[in-house]
Design an enzyme around this catalytic site. Structure first.
Site, PDB file in Angstrom:
ATOM      1  N   LYS A   1       0.802  -1.084  -0.005  1.00  0.00           N
ATOM      2  CA  LYS A   1      -0.096   0.001  -0.096  1.00  0.00           C
ATOM      3  C   LYS A   1       0.806   1.130   0.147  1.00  0.00           C
ATOM      4  O   LYS A   1       0.552   2.198  -0.812  1.00  0.00           O
ATOM      5  CB  LYS A   1      -1.105  -0.096   1.268  1.00  0.00           C
ATOM      6  CG  LYS A   1      -1.942  -1.123   1.129  1.00  0.00           C
ATOM      7  CD  LYS A   1      -2.883  -1.456   2.334  1.00  0.00           C
ATOM      8  CE  LYS A   1      -3.923  -2.351   1.993  1.00  0.00           C
ATOM      9  NZ  LYS A   1      -4.558  -2.805   3.024  1.00  0.00           N
TER      10      LYS A   1
ATOM     11  N   GLN B   1      -5.337  -1.770   9.330  1.00  0.00           N
ATOM     12  CA  GLN B   1      -4.969  -3.049   8.827  1.00  0.00           C
ATOM     13  C   GLN B   1      -5.682  -4.084   9.770  1.00  0.00           C
ATOM     14  O   GLN B   1      -5.240  -4.068  10.719  1.00  0.00           O
ATOM     15  CB  GLN B   1      -3.574  -3.299   8.324  1.00  0.00           C
ATOM     16  CG  GLN B   1      -3.275  -4.564   7.738  1.00  0.00           C
ATOM     17  CD  GLN B   1      -3.683  -4.745   6.196  1.00  0.00           C
ATOM     18  OE1 GLN B   1      -3.821  -3.530   5.594  1.00  0.00           O
ATOM     19  NE2 GLN B   1      -3.922  -5.698   5.531  1.00  0.00           N
TER      20      GLN B   1
ATOM     21  N   ASP C   1     -11.650   2.122   3.182  1.00  0.00           N
ATOM     22  CA  ASP C   1     -11.741   0.635   3.007  1.00  0.00           C
ATOM     23  C   ASP C   1     -13.388   0.488   2.910  1.00  0.00           C
ATOM     24  O   ASP C   1     -13.779  -0.759   2.657  1.00  0.00           O
ATOM     25  CB  ASP C   1     -11.408   0.055   4.565  1.00  0.00           C
ATOM     26  CG  ASP C   1     -10.034  -0.674   4.536  1.00  0.00           C
ATOM     27  OD1 ASP C   1      -9.674  -1.069   3.383  1.00  0.00           O
ATOM     28  OD2 ASP C   1      -9.457  -0.626   5.716  1.00  0.00           O
TER      29      ASP C   1
END
Ligand code: GUN
Length: 277
Positions: A44, A88, A111
């Site tokens: 990322k 995460q 997300d």
């Protein structure tokens, strides 16, 4: 495909900088030392650099408390140069991931895990789509694989992939079945699929006998085989000659997930600055 998406984000980012003097910023939070999470987070970060975003990584020790993590999320919520926040998952067991996701400002939730964004997806009116299912849809579109009226079977019902994946296929008028560990006659259900999405987290779970001739097989798995080698949820070698399309692992869905994250972060930045597409 992921390179193309990232190149388009790079160009739009350059334009945003030139016209508005704004650089999108993404904060990635990782707690503990899960090796798979480490790889995802590094990828990322690299993608942010490639498209010209500012990226901040917050690597917290496994012993981090809920209060400390929530305090960091609050700081990032209020940080003007951060447009997207990604925590995460999975988090270490003592942390409450639901409370952490709920604490992220919904307009920075790149997300699309926050209840507001999940709800908007259910209603079919959304700002962000969850990165993995959106990346899968983009692949289907790009290869002009029709969804409408076709049997779409998703194996796995996670909030990250299975559930939203089913919803996106439904939005495009697929006939959707979501299978899980309690599904009876799983192989039989899978054999009905014109489009089969495996998001179950078990190495090589989908075998050739579960796949209809000519099916489209999308492998969302990131597993390790008996030799510790990275593999997917699909027994690629035996399935590949039976289907019309198949995504490999690595190099399939994963890069598309990250490309979508870049798109979402750019969009979050524009929305926060009141800049239309
Ligand atoms: N863990 C596995 N996939 C994802 C993802 O797309 N986002 C986050 N935050 N964690 C993940």
């Amino acid at each position: 495909m992921s390179a193309e998406v990232k190149e388009s984000v790079r160009q739009l980012t350059e334009q945003l900088k030139a016209e508005h003097n704004i650089t999108p910023g993404l904060a990635v939070v990782i707690v503990g030392d899960d090796p798979a999470s480490r790889v995802y987070v590094n990828n990322k970060k690299k993608a942010c650099e490639a498209v010209g975003f500012k990226s901040e990584e917050y690597a917290l020790p496994a012993e981090t408390t809920q209060e400390e993590l929530l305090a960091l999320v609050e700081t990032l919520n209020n940080k003007e140069d951060i447009n997207g926040i990604l925590v995460q998952l999975p988090l270490p067991k003592h942390l409450d991931d639901k409370a952490v996701i709920a604490a992220i400002r919904s307009d920075k939730d790149v997300d699309a895990f926050h209840a507001v964004n999940v709800g908007k997806i259910m209603l079919g009116e959304y700002d962000f789509l969850p990165c993995t299912p959106a990346g899968v849809m983009e692949m289907l579109h790009s290869y002009q694989i029709p969804v409408e009226g076709r049997e779409c079977v998703v194996i796995g019902r996670s909030n990250i992939v299975g559930k939203p994946m089913g919803m996106l296929l439904l939005h495009e008028n697929g006939t959707v079945t979501i299978c899980h560990s309690r599904t009876k006659n799983l192989a039989e259900v899978c054999r009905r699929a014109d489009i089969l999405v495996a998001a179950v987290g078990i190495p090589k779970f989908v075998t050739a006998d579960m796949v209809k001739d000519g099916a489209v097989v999308i492998d969302v798995g990131m597993d390790r085989d008996e030799n510790g080698k990275l593999c997917g949820d699909v027994d690629f070698e035996n399935v590949k000659d039976k289907c019309s399309f198949i995504t490999p692992v690595p190099g399939g869905v994963g890069p598309m997930t990250i490309a979508t994250l870049m798109k979402n972060t750019l969009k979050a930045c524009k929305l926060q600055h009141g800049i239309s597409e």
